[in-house]
Scaffold this motif. Structure first.
Motif, PDB file in Angstrom:
ATOM      1  N   HIS A 240       0.872  -1.183   0.000  1.00 33.28           N
ATOM      2  CA  HIS A 240       0.000   0.000   0.000  1.00 33.28           C
ATOM      3  C   HIS A 240       0.907   1.231   0.000  1.00 33.28           C
ATOM      4  CE1 HIS A 240      -3.991   1.881   1.449  1.00 33.28           C
ATOM      5  NE2 HIS A 240      -3.236   2.799   0.899  1.00 33.28           N
ATOM      6  N   VAL A 241       0.900   1.935  -1.138  1.00 33.32           N
ATOM      7  CA  VAL A 241       1.734   3.125  -1.283  1.00 33.32           C
ATOM      8  C   VAL A 241       0.924   4.335  -0.829  1.00 33.32           C
ATOM      9  CG1 VAL A 241       3.137   4.506  -2.855  1.00 33.32           C
ATOM     10  CG2 VAL A 241       2.926   2.029  -3.214  1.00 33.32           C
ATOM     11  N   LEU A 242       1.400   4.991   0.239  1.00 35.93           N
ATOM     12  CA  LEU A 242       0.666   6.110   0.843  1.00 35.93           C
ATOM     13  C   LEU A 242       1.516   7.373   0.781  1.00 35.93           C
ATOM     14  CD1 LEU A 242      -1.936   6.864   2.403  1.00 35.93           C
ATOM     15  CD2 LEU A 242      -0.672   6.370   4.513  1.00 35.93           C
ATOM     16  N   ASP A 243       0.980   8.389   0.148  1.00 40.35           N
ATOM     17  CA  ASP A 243       1.683   9.661  -0.020  1.00 40.35           C
ATOM     18  C   ASP A 243       1.787  10.370   1.327  1.00 40.35           C
ATOM     19  OD1 ASP A 243       2.762  12.029  -0.855  1.00 40.35           O
ATOM     20  OD2 ASP A 243       1.327  12.354  -2.486  1.00 40.35           O
ATOM     21  N   LEU A 244       3.016  10.718   1.746  1.00 35.69           N
ATOM     22  CA  LEU A 244       3.213  11.423   3.007  1.00 35.69           C
ATOM     23  C   LEU A 244       2.707  12.856   2.956  1.00 35.69           C
ATOM     24  CD1 LEU A 244       6.770  10.233   4.126  1.00 35.69           C
ATOM     25  CD2 LEU A 244       4.684  10.107   5.493  1.00 35.69           C
ATOM     26  N   ALA A 245       2.764  13.472   1.783  1.00 35.64           N
ATOM     27  CA  ALA A 245       2.373  14.875   1.651  1.00 35.64           C
ATOM     28  C   ALA A 245       1.548  15.050   0.379  1.00 35.64           C
ATOM     29  CB  ALA A 245       3.604  15.771   1.627  1.00 35.64           C
ATOM     30  N   GLU A 254      -7.164   9.131   5.954  1.00 37.74           N
ATOM     31  CA  GLU A 254      -8.413   8.903   5.225  1.00 37.74           C
ATOM     32  C   GLU A 254      -8.146   8.255   3.873  1.00 37.74           C
ATOM     33  OE1 GLU A 254     -10.579  12.504   4.875  1.00 37.74           O
ATOM     34  OE2 GLU A 254     -10.906  12.742   7.048  1.00 37.74           O
ATOM     35  N   ASN A 255      -7.055   8.637   3.231  1.00 41.74           N
ATOM     36  CA  ASN A 255      -6.688   8.021   1.958  1.00 41.74           C
ATOM     37  C   ASN A 255      -6.415   6.522   2.136  1.00 41.74           C
ATOM     38  OD1 ASN A 255      -6.869  10.564   0.857  1.00 41.74           O
ATOM     39  ND2 ASN A 255      -4.656  10.921   0.847  1.00 41.74           N
ATOM     40  N   TYR A 256      -5.731   6.181   3.221  1.00 43.55           N
ATOM     41  CA  TYR A 256      -5.454   4.769   3.512  1.00 43.55           C
ATOM     42  C   TYR A 256      -6.756   3.995   3.719  1.00 43.55           C
ATOM     43  CZ  TYR A 256      -3.857   0.647   6.066  1.00 43.55           C
ATOM     44  OH  TYR A 256      -3.638  -0.641   6.477  1.00 43.55           O
ATOM     45  N   ALA A 257      -7.659   4.563   4.488  1.00 36.75           N
ATOM     46  CA  ALA A 257      -8.926   3.890   4.770  1.00 36.75           C
ATOM     47  C   ALA A 257      -9.752   3.698   3.501  1.00 36.75           C
ATOM     48  CB  ALA A 257      -9.715   4.685   5.806  1.00 36.75           C
ATOM     49  N   ARG A 261     -10.869  -0.013   2.210  1.00 39.60           N
ATOM     50  CA  ARG A 261     -12.303  -0.296   2.140  1.00 39.60           C
ATOM     51  C   ARG A 261     -12.701  -0.786   0.758  1.00 39.60           C
ATOM     52  NH1 ARG A 261     -13.748   4.106   3.916  1.00 39.60           N
ATOM     53  NH2 ARG A 261     -14.118   5.241   1.963  1.00 39.60           N
ATOM     54  N   GLU A 262     -12.165  -0.171  -0.291  1.00 36.65           N
ATOM     55  CA  GLU A 262     -12.511  -0.582  -1.659  1.00 36.65           C
ATOM     56  C   GLU A 262     -11.991  -1.983  -1.966  1.00 36.65           C
ATOM     57  OE1 GLU A 262     -14.592   0.963  -3.560  1.00 36.65           O
ATOM     58  OE2 GLU A 262     -14.763   2.503  -2.009  1.00 36.65           O
ATOM     59  N   LEU A 263     -10.801  -2.312  -1.480  1.00 33.56           N
ATOM     60  CA  LEU A 263     -10.268  -3.656  -1.701  1.00 33.56           C
ATOM     61  C   LEU A 263     -11.149  -4.703  -1.023  1.00 33.56           C
ATOM     62  CD1 LEU A 263      -6.441  -3.025  -1.174  1.00 33.56           C
ATOM     63  CD2 LEU A 263      -7.576  -3.545  -3.328  1.00 33.56           C
ATOM     64  N   ALA A 264     -11.551  -4.442   0.217  1.00 37.82           N
ATOM     65  CA  ALA A 264     -12.369  -5.397   0.958  1.00 37.82           C
ATOM     66  C   ALA A 264     -13.748  -5.553   0.349  1.00 37.82           C
ATOM     67  CB  ALA A 264     -12.479  -4.961   2.412  1.00 37.82           C
ATOM     68  N   GLU A 265     -14.333  -4.464  -0.172  1.00 40.32           N
ATOM     69  CA  GLU A 265     -15.667  -4.547  -0.756  1.00 40.32           C
ATOM     70  C   GLU A 265     -15.648  -5.272  -2.094  1.00 40.32           C
ATOM     71  OE1 GLU A 265     -17.240  -0.627  -0.960  1.00 40.32           O
ATOM     72  OE2 GLU A 265     -17.569  -0.458   1.215  1.00 40.32           O
ATOM     73  N   TYR A 266     -14.533  -5.198  -2.805  1.00 42.07           N
ATOM     74  CA  TYR A 266     -14.438  -5.907  -4.080  1.00 42.07           C
ATOM     75  C   TYR A 266     -14.279  -7.405  -3.855  1.00 42.07           C
ATOM     76  CZ  TYR A 266     -12.723  -7.550  -8.553  1.00 42.07           C
ATOM     77  OH  TYR A 266     -12.554  -8.261  -9.716  1.00 42.07           O
ATOM     78  N   ASP A 267     -13.413  -7.794  -2.946  1.00 43.49           N
ATOM     79  CA  ASP A 267     -13.155  -9.213  -2.692  1.00 43.49           C
ATOM     80  C   ASP A 267     -12.661  -9.340  -1.261  1.00 43.49           C
ATOM     81  OD1 ASP A 267     -12.437 -11.844  -2.588  1.00 43.49           O
ATOM     82  OD2 ASP A 267     -11.095 -11.807  -4.311  1.00 43.49           O
TER      83      ASP A 267
END
Length: 448
Positions: A240-245, A254-257, A261-267
């Motif tokens: 999971h690539v998360l932008d620090l800034a 919120e971006n991480y969540a 959430r989208e990954l879990a809802e897909y499969d």
């Protein structure tokens, strides 16, 4: 662009007709039947070919037809078999029928799957000659080959999937760590298709896939995510690539969540895959700020670990790494972590139903005894004096013969007797002189 879907029509070759022929030769008064058999139709075969990477070739051609078998000829000359048609597909291709059922999943290069079987050839009149029927005046027709519409869907065979919001730095990370050359720019949705890269280690390689940026609602079709979420399914680990800034001022938490959430809802299976959190673009913030953020995430993941009983195996918390594709910070550490967490698949999976402690030699093929075959046809009375018999075996029997030929009709009636069709009709009230419909052909059947 990546072509990961295609719809094709496959048609196997029909079998050749058997020949009805009698030997005619000077000074030979009794030649006898000598009709040869028809050849078998060619099959349509899918070949998993590692030299292909997408389904682009199917955009130019949608119909695939194998060669038909040649007809038999006199002097016992048998017709040649039709040539099989080999259709090459890339590894990771799934074959789906019109009902949405996955028929095959081609993963291992070199795998061959017959998706349309060729029709069998008809027998010539020589095959029907016997002591009591020395001059048969009929031969069998060849059967048509199988045909159907099929959907092909490609799911990339990647060990590691890079996921994150658009412009999170996934493409830059892939380009820096592998030999891939993705297009990189400072605007959202730079990546319009999944891109693969090979990560080289000392003794092994890993395939990394840059999955196009996901947004909120991706699992429902928003943005580009719905088209490419399927490519994450085969991966064994997610980064999971998360932008620090973030340049848009959004909250990284919120971006991480959103992505999780989208990954879990897909499969739901994707939610259980191991993760690595890569905090990207560390060159845009101070080292102190990056370390504080990383420590917050480490404490959060440590707090989410389940409480373990004494006999349970300990579970590692999700690693949190500070990275920068511009300076190379943390990429070697990420590389080492990927090789450590993606196991080597040593043994091929066992066939379904076979336990690890069993051997293949212990399994035997069961073949029903003669005369115990279950009835594979249905009998019904359509109207007074008309009966219908439905079943694959009886339909094939009628399709092979010319019911206008009295010799062929007598042969069919003998076969129907042996198959139990006559007994089934009589049990339902069939009377001599009634008509019977089989395979769309109506004829009068003599049960005697």
């Amino acid at each position: 662009m990546l072509y990961d879907k295609a719809r094709i029509f496959v048609q196997a070759g029909g079998g050749g007709n058997g020949c009805m022929s009698f030997r005619r030769e000077a000074h030979v008064p009794k030649g006898g039947p000598d009709g040869g058999d028809g050849g078998h139709g060619g099959a349509v075969v899918l070949l998993c070919d590692d030299s292909f990477r997408d389904l682009q070739s199917f955009k130019r051609r949608a119909h695939y037809k194998a060669g038909r078998g040649r007809h038999g000829e006199g002097n016992q000359r048998h017709g040649a078999d039709g040539e099989d048609l080999i259709v090459r597909v890339p590894p990771g291709t799934q074959v789906i029928d019109e009902t949405g059922t996955i028929l095959h999943d081609l993963v291992v290069p070199g795998t061959r799957i017959t998706i349309a079987a060729g029709g069998s050839g008809g027998r010539g009149n020589k095959k029907f000659a016997g002591a009591t029927h020395q001059s048969p005046t009929f031969a069998e027709r060849g059967l048509d080959g199988a045909e159907s519409w099929l959907d092909l869907q490609l799911k990339l065979l990647a060990d590691v999937g890079l996921v994150g919001l658009p412009n999170a730095g996934k493409s830059s990370m892939l380009g820096r760590m592998t030999r891939a050359a993705p297009k990189v720019a400072n605007y959202p949705f730079t990546t319009l298709e999944p891109i693969l890269g090979t990560l080289d280690g000392d003794e092994r390689q890993l395939v990394l896939a840059d999955i196009p940026g996901l947004i909120e609602g991706a699992s429902d079709g928003a943005g580009l995510g719905h088209e490419f979420l399927a490519h994450v399914e085969r991966t064994r680990l997610l980064v999971h690539v998360l932008d620090l800034a973030p340049l848009d001022g959004s909250d990284p938490e919120e971006n991480y969540a959103t992505i999780e959430r989208e990954l879990a809802e897909y499969d739901g299976r994707l939610a259980t895959l191991p993760r690595i959190l890569a905090l990207s673009k560390a060159d845009l913030v101070s080292p102190e700020e990056a370390e504080v953020t990383a420590q917050v995430w480490r404490e959060r993941f440590a707090a989410e670990l389940p409480e373990l009983e004494e006999w349970e195996e300990p579970v590692e918390a999700t690693p949190v790494l500070i990275t920068s594709s511009a300076t190379g910070l943390g990429l070697e550490e990420l590389k080492a972590e990927l090789f450590r967490r993606v196991p080597v698949l040593v043994d091929a999976p066992l066939p379904p139903g076979l336990d690890a402690g069993e051997s293949l030699e212990e399994h035997r093929v069961f073949r029903p005894a003669a005369g115990r075959r279950s009835k594979d046809f249905e009998v019904e009375q359509v109207e007074d004096g008309l009966w219908r018999v439905a079943g694959e075996g009886v339909d094939r029997l009628i399709a092979r013969h010319d019911m206008e030929n009295m010799d062929a009709l007598a042969h069919v009636e003998r076969r129907l007797h042996r198959m139990g069709v006559i007994r089934a009709l009589e049990a339902e009230g069939f009377a001599p002189g009634d008509d019977v419909e089989i395979g769309g052909v109506v004829f009068e059947l003599d049960p005697s």
